[in-house]
Design a protein around this motif. Sequence first.
Motif, PDB file in Angstrom:
ATOM      1  N   ASP A 288      -7.155  -0.475 -12.249  1.00 58.25           N
ATOM      2  CA  ASP A 288      -6.536  -1.081 -13.427  1.00 58.25           C
ATOM      3  C   ASP A 288      -7.158  -2.422 -13.806  1.00 58.25           C
ATOM      4  O   ASP A 288      -6.729  -3.064 -14.766  1.00 58.25           O
ATOM      5  CB  ASP A 288      -5.021  -1.241 -13.248  1.00 58.25           C
TER       6      ASP A 288
ATOM      7  N   ASP B   6      -1.215  -0.096 -12.963  1.00 58.28           N
ATOM      8  CA  ASP B   6      -0.312  -0.940 -13.744  1.00 58.28           C
ATOM      9  C   ASP B   6      -0.860  -2.361 -13.801  1.00 58.28           C
ATOM     10  O   ASP B   6      -1.026  -3.006 -12.762  1.00 58.28           O
ATOM     11  CB  ASP B   6       1.072  -0.933 -13.087  1.00 58.28           C
TER      12      ASP B   6
ATOM     13  N   ASP C 207       2.382  -5.556 -12.374  1.00 62.56           N
ATOM     14  CA  ASP C 207       3.030  -4.868 -11.263  1.00 62.56           C
ATOM     15  C   ASP C 207       4.518  -5.162 -11.124  1.00 62.56           C
ATOM     16  O   ASP C 207       5.258  -4.347 -10.568  1.00 62.56           O
ATOM     17  CB  ASP C 207       2.322  -5.206  -9.945  1.00 62.56           C
TER      18      ASP C 207
ATOM     19  N   ASP D  87       5.330   1.913  -6.757  1.00 62.49           N
ATOM     20  CA  ASP D  87       5.625   1.430  -8.110  1.00 62.49           C
ATOM     21  C   ASP D  87       6.713   0.373  -8.007  1.00 62.49           C
ATOM     22  O   ASP D  87       7.902   0.680  -8.026  1.00 62.49           O
ATOM     23  CB  ASP D  87       6.063   2.605  -8.992  1.00 62.49           C
TER      24      ASP D  87
ATOM     25  N   ILE E 134       4.696   3.876 -13.495  1.00 61.15           N
ATOM     26  CA  ILE E 134       3.248   3.675 -13.428  1.00 61.15           C
ATOM     27  C   ILE E 134       2.957   3.068 -12.063  1.00 61.15           C
ATOM     28  O   ILE E 134       3.425   1.948 -11.777  1.00 61.15           O
ATOM     29  CB  ILE E 134       2.742   2.726 -14.534  1.00 61.15           C
TER      30      ILE E 134
END
Length: 296
Positions: free
Chosen positions: A220, A251, A254, A240, A246
């Motif tokens: 990411d 992500d 976070d 997650d 996500i």
Amino acid sequence: MKRNLRYLSLLAAIFFVAACKNDDDNSITPPRPYDEQYAVEKPLIEEYLKTHYIASVDADFNVQIDTLTIPAEQTSIWDQTTYPLQNKQVSIDDVEMTLYYLVLNEGVGKQPTRADNVLAAYRGMRLDGTQFDYNPFPQTYSSLAGTILGWQELMPQFRGGEYIDEPGSPDPASFQNYGAGVMFLPSAFGYYNSAQVNIPSYSPLIFSFKLFDVTYADSDGDGILNKDETIEGVDIADYDTDGDDIPNYLDTDDDGDGYTTRQEIENPLTGEAYDFEDIPPCEGGIIKKHLDPACF
């Protein structure tokens, strides 16, 4: 002129028929329910494991598997103990499946996540012995995120090797002590209902492989490597922290507080990102600041 027109008309008709046929060939057929298909494949895979044996494993972890012909002298993959048969339980759409695999060598180097880059040699076969792919000397790294699910699940059970390049030696650089194994996959962890070259739909697959090397990725782009986007014992796909469906490794925020992870891990004194181990908690906090929605 008339002859040319007839020729063009004939071509148009041919292309029309071909286009219709192509549409029919590529029509989307709904996949079979996972539970029904797995109920068919699991006995086939287990029968293979009980009727084949490891004929040899050489010093480079090249493995030869043959059909049992003398049961009194040959021990099936299922029963042998030199390389005990391992398994991992994984679910797709709430259907639990067993992925069987052999560890020929665990490896001593980096351990990948399902989204890191690997340099791996492999041979792919079907249960009937048909070889559909073979890459003994890989030249480039591949992202596990772009491979079949079976690779994403089982490659992280192994480690890469040691890179050996002796100055002045006439021998080429190589890897040693690398991970090596064999995986036996239901089609849901291969190509399922999508036929490939030499792989019919719903084909269980066998891969023997050598994991030479691993490079860690940051999927990411938030400044934290995938391997650090989870906690011990939890797959990165299942971690997650802000509950937005996500996983952290995909992500960019976070903790879901509206500030990007990259912003939150910046060292205010240097303007550079902290090393992961050095990311501090907020004042009075106990978790790293990019995982704490109460602070920025």
